[in-house]
Design a protein around this motif. Sequence first.
Motif, PDB file in Angstrom:
ATOM      1  N   HIS A 159       0.832  -1.210   0.000  1.00 14.23           N
ATOM      2  CA  HIS A 159       0.000   0.000   0.000  1.00 14.23           C
ATOM      3  C   HIS A 159       0.861   1.252   0.000  1.00 14.23           C
ATOM      4  N   ALA A 160       1.952   1.240   0.774  1.00 12.59           N
ATOM      5  CA  ALA A 160       2.820   2.416   0.850  1.00 12.59           C
ATOM      6  C   ALA A 160       3.673   2.577  -0.397  1.00 12.59           C
ATOM      7  N   LEU A 161       4.000   1.464  -1.069  1.00 12.91           N
ATOM      8  CA  LEU A 161       4.883   1.525  -2.227  1.00 12.91           C
ATOM      9  C   LEU A 161       4.155   1.826  -3.536  1.00 12.91           C
ATOM     10  N   LEU A 162       2.861   1.552  -3.594  1.00 16.51           N
ATOM     11  CA  LEU A 162       2.121   1.769  -4.836  1.00 16.51           C
ATOM     12  C   LEU A 162       2.223   3.210  -5.334  1.00 16.51           C
ATOM     13  N   PRO A 163       2.070   4.254  -4.495  1.00 15.73           N
ATOM     14  CA  PRO A 163       2.206   5.628  -5.017  1.00 15.73           C
ATOM     15  C   PRO A 163       3.586   5.916  -5.594  1.00 15.73           C
ATOM     16  N   ILE A 164       4.617   5.241  -5.090  1.00 18.95           N
ATOM     17  CA  ILE A 164       5.976   5.446  -5.594  1.00 18.95           C
ATOM     18  C   ILE A 164       6.154   4.719  -6.913  1.00 18.95           C
ATOM     19  N   TRP A 165       5.697   3.475  -6.969  1.00 14.60           N
ATOM     20  CA  TRP A 165       5.861   2.658  -8.171  1.00 14.60           C
ATOM     21  C   TRP A 165       4.899   3.038  -9.292  1.00 14.60           C
ATOM     22  N   SER A 166       3.948   3.909  -8.994  1.00 21.64           N
ATOM     23  CA  SER A 166       3.028   4.386 -10.036  1.00 21.64           C
ATOM     24  C   SER A 166       3.346   5.816 -10.464  1.00 21.64           C
ATOM     25  N   ASP A 167       4.428   6.368  -9.944  1.00 26.15           N
ATOM     26  CA  ASP A 167       4.852   7.735 -10.262  1.00 26.15           C
ATOM     27  C   ASP A 167       5.788   7.705 -11.476  1.00 26.15           C
ATOM     28  N   ALA A 168       5.355   8.284 -12.575  1.00 21.73           N
ATOM     29  CA  ALA A 168       6.155   8.262 -13.810  1.00 21.73           C
ATOM     30  C   ALA A 168       7.499   8.950 -13.633  1.00 21.73           C
ATOM     31  N   ALA A 169       7.570   9.953 -12.748  1.00 25.42           N
ATOM     32  CA  ALA A 169       8.839  10.641 -12.513  1.00 25.42           C
ATOM     33  C   ALA A 169       9.865   9.713 -11.887  1.00 25.42           C
ATOM     34  N   VAL A 170       9.392   8.719 -11.133  1.00 28.12           N
ATOM     35  CA  VAL A 170      10.281   7.743 -10.496  1.00 28.12           C
ATOM     36  C   VAL A 170      10.602   6.595 -11.440  1.00 28.12           C
ATOM     37  N   THR A 171       9.574   6.031 -12.058  1.00 28.49           N
ATOM     38  CA  THR A 171       9.766   4.818 -12.852  1.00 28.49           C
ATOM     39  C   THR A 171      10.558   5.054 -14.135  1.00 28.49           C
ATOM     40  N   LYS A 172      10.641   6.312 -14.585  1.00 33.20           N
ATOM     41  CA  LYS A 172      11.408   6.566 -15.805  1.00 33.20           C
ATOM     42  C   LYS A 172      12.876   6.219 -15.637  1.00 33.20           C
ATOM     43  N   TRP A 173      13.381   6.201 -14.382  1.00 34.60           N
ATOM     44  CA  TRP A 173      14.786   5.907 -14.136  1.00 34.60           C
ATOM     45  C   TRP A 173      15.016   4.442 -13.759  1.00 34.60           C
ATOM     46  N   PHE A 232      28.376 -14.720  -3.986  1.00 34.39           N
ATOM     47  CA  PHE A 232      29.238 -14.808  -2.817  1.00 34.39           C
ATOM     48  C   PHE A 232      30.549 -15.540  -3.114  1.00 34.39           C
ATOM     49  N   LEU A 233      30.600 -16.245  -4.244  1.00 32.93           N
ATOM     50  CA  LEU A 233      31.862 -16.861  -4.654  1.00 32.93           C
ATOM     51  C   LEU A 233      32.862 -15.773  -5.036  1.00 32.93           C
ATOM     52  N   HIS A 234      32.400 -14.821  -5.828  1.00 31.01           N
ATOM     53  CA  HIS A 234      33.274 -13.740  -6.275  1.00 31.01           C
ATOM     54  C   HIS A 234      33.102 -12.477  -5.424  1.00 31.01           C
ATOM     55  N   GLU A 235      32.169 -12.518  -4.469  1.00 31.38           N
ATOM     56  CA  GLU A 235      31.941 -11.415  -3.534  1.00 31.38           C
ATOM     57  C   GLU A 235      31.552 -10.127  -4.258  1.00 31.38           C
ATOM     58  N   THR A 236      30.561 -10.246  -5.139  1.00 31.15           N
ATOM     59  CA  THR A 236      30.100  -9.105  -5.926  1.00 31.15           C
ATOM     60  C   THR A 236      28.581  -8.978  -5.841  1.00 31.15           C
ATOM     61  N   GLY A 237      28.084  -7.825  -6.213  1.00 32.36           N
ATOM     62  CA  GLY A 237      26.654  -7.590  -6.282  1.00 32.36           C
ATOM     63  C   GLY A 237      26.360  -6.301  -7.015  1.00 32.36           C
ATOM     64  N   GLU A 238      25.102  -6.132  -7.390  1.00 30.30           N
ATOM     65  CA  GLU A 238      24.652  -4.912  -8.058  1.00 30.30           C
ATOM     66  C   GLU A 238      23.561  -4.286  -7.216  1.00 30.30           C
ATOM     67  N   ILE A 239      23.537  -2.968  -7.121  1.00 31.18           N
ATOM     68  CA  ILE A 239      22.537  -2.301  -6.306  1.00 31.18           C
ATOM     69  C   ILE A 239      21.526  -1.562  -7.175  1.00 31.18           C
ATOM     70  N   GLU A 240      20.311  -1.448  -6.633  1.00 28.74           N
ATOM     71  CA  GLU A 240      19.226  -0.688  -7.258  1.00 28.74           C
ATOM     72  C   GLU A 240      18.567   0.169  -6.191  1.00 28.74           C
ATOM     73  N   PHE A 241      17.921   1.233  -6.600  1.00 25.96           N
ATOM     74  CA  PHE A 241      17.218   2.072  -5.634  1.00 25.96           C
ATOM     75  C   PHE A 241      16.208   2.952  -6.355  1.00 25.96           C
ATOM     76  N   GLU A 242      15.169   3.337  -5.630  1.00 22.02           N
ATOM     77  CA  GLU A 242      14.271   4.385  -6.095  1.00 22.02           C
ATOM     78  C   GLU A 242      13.679   5.069  -4.869  1.00 22.02           C
ATOM     79  N   LEU A 243      13.390   6.339  -5.014  1.00 18.77           N
ATOM     80  CA  LEU A 243      12.906   7.157  -3.907  1.00 18.77           C
ATOM     81  C   LEU A 243      11.699   7.960  -4.364  1.00 18.77           C
ATOM     82  N   SER A 244      10.717   8.083  -3.485  1.00 16.02           N
ATOM     83  CA  SER A 244       9.555   8.920  -3.791  1.00 16.02           C
ATOM     84  C   SER A 244      10.017  10.315  -4.211  1.00 16.02           C
ATOM     85  N   SER A 245       9.445  10.836  -5.277  1.00 15.68           N
ATOM     86  CA  SER A 245       9.871  12.144  -5.788  1.00 15.68           C
ATOM     87  C   SER A 245       9.634  13.263  -4.770  1.00 15.68           C
ATOM     88  N   THR A 246       8.744  13.044  -3.816  1.00 18.98           N
ATOM     89  CA  THR A 246       8.498  14.030  -2.766  1.00 18.98           C
ATOM     90  C   THR A 246       9.741  14.280  -1.918  1.00 18.98           C
TER      91      THR A 246
END
Length: 286
Positions: free
Chosen positions: A17-31, A80-94
Amino acid sequence: MSQKLVLLKPISEEDAHALLPIWSDAAVTKWTRYPILQSLSEARTRIKQLEQTKHTSRYTIRQHDDLSIIGTCGFKRLNFLHETGEIEFELSSTFWRQGFMTAALQELLHIGFDRLQLNRLEVKVNADNIASQRLVRRAGFRQEGTIRQGRKWDGKFQDVLLFSLLHSEFRSTSSAEQIGQLELLRLLDLTNNSASYANKIVSEVNDHVVRLAVIDGDYHWHKHDDCDEAFFVLEGKLYIDLEEKTISLQPGDLFTIPAGVIHRTRSKQRTVNICFEKAVNEISGS
């Protein structure tokens, strides 16, 4: 920061419920690589997918004072064999440009390097996402290259910049220096190993950045709706096409394009130039 702004908590279906306004915001999802969501059931489905995907760990970003959810961040492709990972993030435009994502990224890096004992973290940022590029650079990430047309969004291919940070390079925001501050930059030396294309931020000036670019070919027609853009040529010849004329710039020439003016840059040979623009600079065009 003197006061802790955020805390991270593993994502759960209760957060839909809290994430839907963020994931439905075109300003956020464009990135992001995700489509815009329309319903609560779609948000629940996405959370389930994040929870069930192997080698992935996702967290909600919560305000420290009231625990309200303002975004998400996490790891994917954990190895964890090579000790690597990739990060992702998104933040409410507010909550953009208020320090929340900087604080969340620091928390995530501490998890990755200190708790998970990773050696290398990567992040991929769209070439026109200046704000996120600045964010990861200030956290210590280094640009390794450009993944040409690495993403497709709204029917168009987009270049993606690849950044990485090693455990040995990790430092907290409090000890990080601003890009280019009190540092002598020999700009032509920085482009010696760039053959046909490069585009990176080399310094910050108040709310503006100095970008160093190597161009050999054509860029697409575009405009910046709320930002002037100044070009200064260091090497080669740069052409700037406007709707009614073309400007030719030699080494030592400076040309400023006002906000809202559609244009494209191009060259017939390897050209090096610096560009002055706002750190957050929206691009529109084709």
